[in-house]
Design a protein around this motif. Structure first.
Motif, PDB file in Angstrom:
ATOM      1  N   UNK A 132       0.841  -1.206   0.000  1.00 16.17           N
ATOM      2  CA  UNK A 132       0.000   0.000   0.000  1.00 16.17           C
ATOM      3  C   UNK A 132       0.869   1.245   0.000  1.00 16.17           C
ATOM      4  N   UNK A 133       1.962   1.216   0.764  1.00 17.54           N
ATOM      5  CA  UNK A 133       2.869   2.365   0.792  1.00 17.54           C
ATOM      6  C   UNK A 133       3.508   2.588  -0.567  1.00 17.54           C
ATOM      7  N   UNK A 134       3.887   1.505  -1.255  1.00 15.94           N
ATOM      8  CA  UNK A 134       4.464   1.621  -2.601  1.00 15.94           C
ATOM      9  C   UNK A 134       3.448   2.212  -3.563  1.00 15.94           C
ATOM     10  N   UNK A 135       2.215   1.731  -3.513  1.00 19.65           N
ATOM     11  CA  UNK A 135       1.168   2.252  -4.392  1.00 19.65           C
ATOM     12  C   UNK A 135       0.950   3.742  -4.145  1.00 19.65           C
ATOM     13  N   UNK A 136       0.978   4.128  -2.879  1.00 16.55           N
ATOM     14  CA  UNK A 136       0.800   5.536  -2.540  1.00 16.55           C
ATOM     15  C   UNK A 136       1.944   6.380  -3.081  1.00 16.55           C
ATOM     16  N   UNK A 137       3.159   5.901  -2.957  1.00 20.67           N
ATOM     17  CA  UNK A 137       4.338   6.610  -3.463  1.00 20.67           C
ATOM     18  C   UNK A 137       4.238   6.800  -4.980  1.00 20.67           C
ATOM     19  N   UNK A 138       3.885   5.750  -5.698  1.00 16.86           N
ATOM     20  CA  UNK A 138       3.744   5.846  -7.159  1.00 16.86           C
ATOM     21  C   UNK A 138       2.620   6.813  -7.521  1.00 16.86           C
ATOM     22  N   UNK A 139       1.510   6.771  -6.785  1.00 18.18           N
ATOM     23  CA  UNK A 139       0.378   7.658  -7.063  1.00 18.18           C
ATOM     24  C   UNK A 139       0.762   9.118  -6.856  1.00 18.18           C
ATOM     25  N   UNK A 140       1.554   9.404  -5.818  1.00 17.91           N
ATOM     26  CA  UNK A 140       1.991  10.775  -5.564  1.00 17.91           C
ATOM     27  C   UNK A 140       2.833  11.292  -6.720  1.00 17.91           C
ATOM     28  N   UNK A 141       3.749  10.468  -7.203  1.00 15.75           N
ATOM     29  CA  UNK A 141       4.606  10.884  -8.317  1.00 15.75           C
ATOM     30  C   UNK A 141       3.777  11.096  -9.580  1.00 15.75           C
ATOM     31  N   UNK A 142       2.856  10.188  -9.869  1.00 10.06           N
ATOM     32  CA  UNK A 142       2.031  10.305 -11.077  1.00 10.06           C
ATOM     33  C   UNK A 142       1.094  11.505 -11.001  1.00 10.06           C
ATOM     34  N   UNK A 143       0.489  11.735  -9.830  1.00  9.22           N
ATOM     35  CA  UNK A 143      -0.491  12.810  -9.695  1.00  9.22           C
ATOM     36  C   UNK A 143       0.162  14.181  -9.585  1.00  9.22           C
ATOM     37  N   UNK A 144       1.390  14.238  -9.108  1.00 12.85           N
ATOM     38  CA  UNK A 144       2.091  15.512  -9.021  1.00 12.85           C
ATOM     39  C   UNK A 144       2.056  16.151  -7.652  1.00 12.85           C
ATOM     40  N   UNK A 145       1.001  15.902  -6.884  1.00 15.22           N
ATOM     41  CA  UNK A 145       0.891  16.429  -5.526  1.00 15.22           C
ATOM     42  C   UNK A 145       0.246  15.374  -4.637  1.00 15.22           C
ATOM     43  N   UNK A 146       0.436  15.536  -3.330  1.00 20.07           N
ATOM     44  CA  UNK A 146      -0.177  14.594  -2.399  1.00 20.07           C
ATOM     45  C   UNK A 146      -1.691  14.760  -2.373  1.00 20.07           C
ATOM     46  N   UNK A 147      -2.170  15.999  -2.526  1.00 29.68           N
ATOM     47  CA  UNK A 147      -3.618  16.218  -2.557  1.00 29.68           C
ATOM     48  C   UNK A 147      -4.264  15.507  -3.732  1.00 29.68           C
ATOM     49  N   UNK A 148      -3.617  15.621  -4.910  1.00 29.33           N
ATOM     50  CA  UNK A 148      -4.163  14.951  -6.099  1.00 29.33           C
ATOM     51  C   UNK A 148      -4.108  13.437  -5.935  1.00 29.33           C
ATOM     52  N   UNK A 149      -3.024  12.932  -5.359  1.00 28.41           N
ATOM     53  CA  UNK A 149      -2.917  11.495  -5.123  1.00 28.41           C
ATOM     54  C   UNK A 149      -3.984  11.030  -4.141  1.00 28.41           C
ATOM     55  N   UNK A 150      -4.251  11.844  -3.125  1.00 32.98           N
ATOM     56  CA  UNK A 150      -5.280  11.485  -2.142  1.00 32.98           C
ATOM     57  C   UNK A 150      -6.649  11.368  -2.800  1.00 32.98           C
ATOM     58  N   UNK A 151      -6.952  12.283  -3.727  1.00 31.73           N
ATOM     59  CA  UNK A 151      -8.229  12.211  -4.443  1.00 31.73           C
ATOM     60  C   UNK A 151      -8.308  10.948  -5.296  1.00 31.73           C
ATOM     61  N   UNK A 152      -7.203  10.635  -5.946  1.00 31.75           N
ATOM     62  CA  UNK A 152      -7.177   9.441  -6.798  1.00 31.75           C
ATOM     63  C   UNK A 152      -7.356   8.171  -5.967  1.00 31.75           C
TER      64      UNK A 152
END
Length: 304
Positions: A5-25
């Protein structure tokens, strides 16, 4: 800490550009995203992201670890997906974005064949002339018309988006039928506001002619341009998919058919994932077979 789950979150943050955008995704809070990244860095005993108040960037180790995470997550997804992929039909929700005219006149009618082939898939179509962000909008794939900017997204080239110059028969009876683009000078036009008063370019053999229209009316809807043209308010340049039935019914007349009108490239774009859900893979194949360029490319003058 759940490492995957932590790895998925890390990849999502990089792809989304910000932590807020990753959180929404990911459909979690920004605080939880931050906690997962911090826990992962604590586990590795190394910083992955250089953070400021508004943005972040990868550290040198973060760049190499990102690729390792993607490889690991792809392998996990492949192993989890093999069983479902062996089922007879693709399952799940598929969110597709498309421009208004193309989507309503070409895509929606064609989707019947796709839903017949994939009854287990639920199709959510977003029609807009504003290009939707795939990550922010939760979009799996999007049709794009025009030149694409450089992107990490993959794209499948489709047949060009062709335009036709049309007018009502009443307007042509009043002003005559133009035989060359230069004869358009005696007409006024109905214009789509996004393209404005830019010159219309035409090609025939090696000759190019252009005409800058004078508007009777300008509107921000191609459907409204079509209605105004049918009412005799002026000539119009409209997408082929939007006027084919009107021409067949005699409500509009195509003019300058022996001159090549402008066309724009069209593509289907989607995420660069090594493991792709079967429903999305099926849709990509459907788009390629339905809207692909199956005709031999003709030589001649290119019009942007």
């Amino acid at each position: 800490m759940d490492l995957l789950i932590a790895m998925r979150t890390f990849v999502a943050v990089v792809q989304a550009g910000t932590m807020n955008a990753a959180a929404q995704k990911l459909n979690v809070t920004s605080a939880l995203v931050g906690q997962r990244i911090a826990a992962l860095e604590n586990h590795l005993q190394v910083r992955l992201l250089n953070r400021t108040t508004r943005q972040h960037s990868l550290t040198d180790f973060g760049e190499s670890y990102l690729e390792q995470c993607r490889d690991i997550l792809d392998l996990v997804a492949q192993s989890e997906g093999k069983a479902s992929d062996q089922q007879a039909q693709p399952q799940g929700r598929l969110r597709i974005a498309a421009p208004l005219s193309f989507g309503s006149e070409a895509l929606i009618p064609a989707l019947k064949s796709f839903t017949d082939m994939t009854p287990g898939a639920e199709i959510d179509v977003v029609l807009s002339d504003t290009n939707e962000d795939l990550i922010a909008g939760g979009i799996d794939a999007a049709f794009r018309i025009g030149k694409l900017e450089d992107s990490t997204l993959l794209q499948t080239q489709l047949a060009p988006y062709r335009m036709m110059v049309c007018a009502s028969s009443e307007l042509l009876m009043e002003h005559g039928t133009p035989r060359t683009p230069l004869e358009l000078e005696r007409f006024r036009a109905v214009l789509f506001s996004r393209t404005g008063r830019r010159a219309w370019r035409f090609a025939k053999d090696s000759e190019i002619q252009k005409w800058t229209p004078k508007a009777t009316i300008t509107v921000n809807s191609s459907q409204a341009v079509r209605v105004a043209a049918k009412a005799g308010m002026g000539i119009a340049m409209l997408p082929e998919c939007l006027v084919t039935q009107d021409i067949a019914a005699g409500e509009l007349v195509r003019i300058l058919a022996d001159w090549k009108s402008p066309e724009q490239p069209m593509a289907l774009i989607y995420h660069r994932d090594r493991y792709r859900p079967q429903r999305l893979a099926s849709f990509i194949n459907f788009a390629r077979s339905t809207f692909g360029n199956h005709t031999t490319k003709s030589k001649g003058v290119h019009l942007p």
